[in-house]
Design an enzyme around this catalytic site. Structure first.
Site, short mmCIF file in Angstrom:
data_model
loop_
_atom_site.label_atom_id
_atom_site.label_comp_id
_atom_site.label_asym_id
_atom_site.label_seq_id
_atom_site.Cartn_x
_atom_site.Cartn_y
_atom_site.Cartn_z
N ALA A 82 -8.30 42.00 -15.35
CA ALA A 82 -7.64 41.37 -14.21
C ALA A 82 -6.16 41.75 -14.17
CB ALA A 82 -7.79 39.85 -14.30
N LEU A 152 -6.61 39.99 -19.08
CA LEU A 152 -5.59 40.68 -18.30
C LEU A 152 -5.50 42.15 -18.68
CD1 LEU A 152 -2.62 38.15 -18.15
CD2 LEU A 152 -4.14 38.78 -16.28
N CYS A 153 -5.50 43.00 -17.67
CA CYS A 153 -5.40 44.44 -17.90
C CYS A 153 -4.17 44.79 -18.71
CB CYS A 153 -5.37 45.15 -16.54
SG CYS A 153 -4.91 46.89 -16.60
N PHE A 154 -3.05 44.12 -18.44
CA PHE A 154 -1.80 44.52 -19.07
C PHE A 154 -1.62 43.97 -20.48
CE2 PHE A 154 -0.98 46.26 -15.02
CZ PHE A 154 -0.04 47.25 -15.23
N LYS A 168 3.15 47.41 -22.01
CA LYS A 168 2.45 48.23 -21.03
C LYS A 168 3.07 47.99 -19.66
CE LYS A 168 -2.27 48.71 -19.16
NZ LYS A 168 -3.69 48.36 -19.43
#
Length: 275
Positions: A82, A152-154, A168
């Site tokens: 996400a 979370l993607c980050f 990131k």
């Protein structure tokens, strides 16, 4: 053999909500799959700030963290974790099947990220792929404590993500159709109040935090890296794309059944629990 530059239509920077943004990205993928003579590139923002779920993520994960329970929500057609789209710039690139970037493998991901990393270094930020960042790279593994990938993607760690100061700052995902590819990605510009653990570029260096200030430079550096000749698409072409995007927006991205879909893993777990 000499590389032949591909004509690429550059759409103007725009801001829209999650459903409209994701629908237009899918319309671009449809177009290059059906009409392979050119590519498409655009940059955009999100209004209001929106949480985008990866294609395989479960809606139940949103409720697990109170900060997302009242957040605007959309599901992407691409995978990955996400993303909280706030104070960032998103790029979207659609390439036909005969472009090198559409071939399976990491070449496109690496080429786009390398170009963005070079642009950031030119502005004074030591930003590079995690695989090249040495001792300054974030540690591998999920920070959430879950055995699988973090929500979370980050907070995830892919070797080709762009990191700076141990954080990131650029991550991307892709979707293929009939040999064509759509790749879109998020460039964090400033820390969000809902995700203060994720600093952006402008928290690390002095730079303009407005997404529209980054739109042109990012589009140009990506185009140069991929041998794309940027051209104005003209009103009729933009209009036809938005017409198709409006149809996808209503049929898919505003449909609660799409947003609330469950991954195959979640369906198997539910079946085992209910059985």
């Amino acid at each position: 053999m000499a590389v032949v530059s591909l004509t690429c239509y550059l759409l103007p920077y725009m801001e829209a909500d999650g459903a409209a943004n994701m629908a237009l990205d899918e319309a671009l993928l449809e177009r290059v799959a059906a009409e392979p003579g050119a590519g498409y590139l655009r940059t955009y923002g999100w209004s209001p700030a929106t949480l985008s779920l990866g294609y395989f993520q479960d809606l139940d994960e949103v409720a697990a963290d109170p900060r997302w329970r009242d957040a605007p929500l959309v599901r992407r057609a691409t995978g990955g974790g996400a993303i909280w789209h706030d104070r960032e710039l998103t790029y979207s690139l659609a390439l036909p099947a005969d472009h090198r970037g559409s071939q399976p493998g990491p070449w496109l991901y690496r080429a786009v990220h390398a170009s963005i990393g070079a642009e950031l270094r030119a502005r004074g930020l030591d930003a590079r792929a995690r695989s090249e960042a040495g001792p300054h790279a974030p540690p591998a593994g999920a920070a959430s404590g879950r055995p699988d990938r973090p929500f979370l993607c980050f907070t995830d760690r892919d070797p080709e993500d762009i990191v700076a100061a141990s954080s990131k700052v650029v991550g991307s995902a892709a979707r293929r159709r009939a040999g064509a590819v759509l790749q879109h990605g998020s460039i964090l510009l400033r820390r969000s109040e809902r995700a203060p653990e994720l600093p952006g570029i402008c928290d690390l260096i002095e730079a303009d935090p407005r997404p529209e200030a980054w739109a042109g430079p990012i589009a140009r550096c990506v185009a140069a890296a991929l041998d794309l000749t940027l051209v104005d698409p003209g009103g009729p072409l933009v209009g036809s794309l938005h017409e198709r995007a409006c149809a996808l927006e209503q049929a898919v991205y505003r449909d609660p059944a799409w947003t609330g879909r469950r991954s195959p893993t979640a369906r198997r777990r539910a079946a085992a629990r209910d059985g």
